[in-house]
Design an enzyme around this catalytic site. Structure first.
Site, PDB file in Angstrom:
ATOM      1  N   ASP A   1      -5.549   3.371  12.833  1.00 11.86           N
ATOM      2  CA  ASP A   1      -4.292   4.081  12.618  1.00 11.86           C
ATOM      3  C   ASP A   1      -4.472   5.394  11.853  1.00 11.86           C
ATOM      4  OD1 ASP A   1      -2.684   2.384  14.101  1.00 11.86           O
ATOM      5  OD2 ASP A   1      -2.405   0.996  12.431  1.00 11.86           O
TER       6      ASP A   1
ATOM      7  N   ARG B   1       2.106   5.174  16.904  1.00  8.66           N
ATOM      8  CA  ARG B   1       1.592   6.151  15.931  1.00  8.66           C
ATOM      9  C   ARG B   1       1.900   7.601  16.268  1.00  8.66           C
ATOM     10  NH1 ARG B   1       2.367   2.158  13.092  1.00  8.66           N
ATOM     11  NH2 ARG B   1       0.678   0.701  12.721  1.00  8.66           N
TER      12      ARG B   1
ATOM     13  N   ASP C   1       0.812  -1.216   0.000  1.00  4.64           N
ATOM     14  CA  ASP C   1       0.000   0.000   0.000  1.00  4.64           C
ATOM     15  C   ASP C   1       0.845   1.266   0.000  1.00  4.64           C
ATOM     16  OD1 ASP C   1      -2.643  -0.973  -0.140  1.00  4.64           O
ATOM     17  OD2 ASP C   1      -2.561  -1.561   1.966  1.00  4.64           O
TER      18      ASP C   1
ATOM     19  N   SER D   1      -2.492  -9.537   7.859  1.00  2.99           N
ATOM     20  CA  SER D   1      -1.968  -8.177   7.981  1.00  2.99           C
ATOM     21  C   SER D   1      -1.269  -8.114   9.332  1.00  2.99           C
ATOM     22  CB  SER D   1      -3.126  -7.171   7.924  1.00  2.99           C
ATOM     23  OG  SER D   1      -2.702  -5.958   8.490  1.00  2.99           O
TER      24      SER D   1
END
Ligand code: ARG
Length: 405
Positions: free
Chosen positions: A126, A97, A16, A177
């Site tokens: 996220d 994050r 991605d 994932s």
């Protein structure tokens, strides 16, 4: 009209974020894409990732080692807060994050970029964490989110990348994932999307199964100063080395796995598997030391604060005012959280077997049933007379009038 001229993209090396590079340039007219990959102790080789960004069309590819601040500024506060989202998840992904966002914004400012970008989709937590953090730290920067807008399926993303010269993901396609860093691994998707399917053993990398764990247990001693872990088995370790050691010890005994159905910020339930051996071990030890060193009312009150703190971090509000205020409270409670806790690791369990502290509030002469007992037993009668008075008065009224129920 180009959406931005110069963009710094948070980059992981995955499909991605790689496809984001040509997409930003070709579809959104961006002139220059600079990538930023953070080393958070995930153990990936970063040089190939750095090179992959350049091969995908980035004009500059930056890699930064953020392991130290990740542990001292994010993991340790989470340990002091005993932070467990919905009582279970120690926030191993969520804590990374706000740090990535902080460095992303710094780089954008240093390089004079007019926007930052990330590759998060529109369904996850996220994106919320990145967008809110960036908005708080650098309101002047635009946030570009190609993966939230392009509407590609996974196959279409790969196909688009291939047309732009990005090699499709390496042969052994994992259906999962996975997000990982030094604190742990978060695994979702593929067969795990059925919450009734048992996670296959192959998904784990930091913990052994209970079956494979040694039949002989091991007792470890964790030392704390002002709520921060500082030593294991009497050996002082720097924060990063300490987390690594805790991961090894707990992981080798099969402690630290979590199979969880959690409530995401965007309102959907999702099933995630976590393995966070060291962090869960340290939180357990820290909680225990607090039970020895905090006054009863502070301890009980802090448990409520901790739940709010974990919610805020999960929900992307790290840089918000409530988080800051709760930090003030937690900080003040930690002055006396000094001492050590012994925990026995055995077959997937971590069982506290001892605790000691110079700041202990446990008074043996009060607690003992032996001859040293200093507690005035007769004083209890007066206390109970007053303590139980409202209950007795209410019960008496009830006996007089049956309508009171
Ligand atoms: N559900 C976790 C969180 O919101 C992890 C998210 C990333 N998970 C993943 N498998 N990529 O913190």
């Amino acid at each position: 009209m180009a959406r931005a001229k110069k963009v710094v993209l948070a980059y992981s090396g995955g499909v991605d974020t790689s496809v984001c590079i040509p997409y930003l340039i070709k579809e959104w007219g961006v002139e220059e894409v600079i990538t930023f990959a953070a080393d958070l102790g995930q153990g990936d080789e970063l040089e190939p990732i750095r090179q992959k960004a350049l091969d995908s069309g980035a004009s500059q590819s930056i890699v930064a080692d953020l392991i130290e601040p990740f542990i001292t500024e994010f993991a340790f506060p989470a340990i002091r807060a005993n932070a467990l989202y919905e009582g279970r998840y120690p926030l191993s992904t969520a804590l990374a994050r706000p740090l990535i966002a902080r460095r992303l914004v710094e780089i954008a400012r240093e390089l004079g970029a007019d926007a930052v970008a990330h590759g998060c989709t529109g369904k996850g937590n996220d994106q919320v964490r990145f967008d809110v953090a960036i908005g708080a730290l650098a309101p002047e920067l635009k946030v570009l989110t190609p993966a939230r807008e392009w509407g590609f399926s996974r196959e279409e993303t790969i196909a688009y990348g291939e047309r732009c010269g990005i090699p499709s993901p390496v042969s052994k396609k994992s259906p999962y994932s996975i997000d990982l860093n030094l604190l742990g691994r978060s695994i979702e998707a593929g067969p795990l999307e059925d919450p009734n399917v048992e996670p296959p053993e192959e998904i784990y990398a930091m913990t052994v199964s209970v079956d494979a764990a040694p039949s002989l247990g091991q007792t470890v001693e964790i030392g704390f100063e002002q709520g921060n872990p500082v030593s294991i088995d009497g050996v002082r370790l720097d924060p990063v080395a300490l987390i690594r050691r805790a991961n090894e010890l707990a992981g080798s005994h099969g402690f630290g796995r979590l199979d969880m159905l959690e409530n995401r910020v965007v309102g959907i339930k999702s099933r995630e598997i976590y393995e966070t051996p060291g962090l869960l071990l340290l939180i357990k030890a820290h909680q225990e030391l607090e039970s020895l060193t905090l006054a009863a009312d502070v301890q009980r009150y802090k448990r409520q604060i901790e739940a709010s703190w974990a919610d805020l971090v999960y929900q992307g509000l790290w840089y918000g005012p409530l988080k800051q205020a709760l930090d003030g409270f937690i900080e003040r409670t930690q002055y006396t959280v000094n001492g050590s806790v012994r925990i026995k690791l055995h077959k997937g369990n971590a069982t506290v077997v001892g605790r000691s502290s110079v700041d202990s509030l446990y008074v043996p002469d009060m607690a003992t049933y032996g001859s040293e007992d200093q507690f005035d037993h007769r004083a209890a009668a007066g206390f109970i007379y007053v303590w139980g008075l409202p209950t007795r008065l209410w019960a008496a009224a009830r006996r007089r009038d049956a309508r009171l129920g």
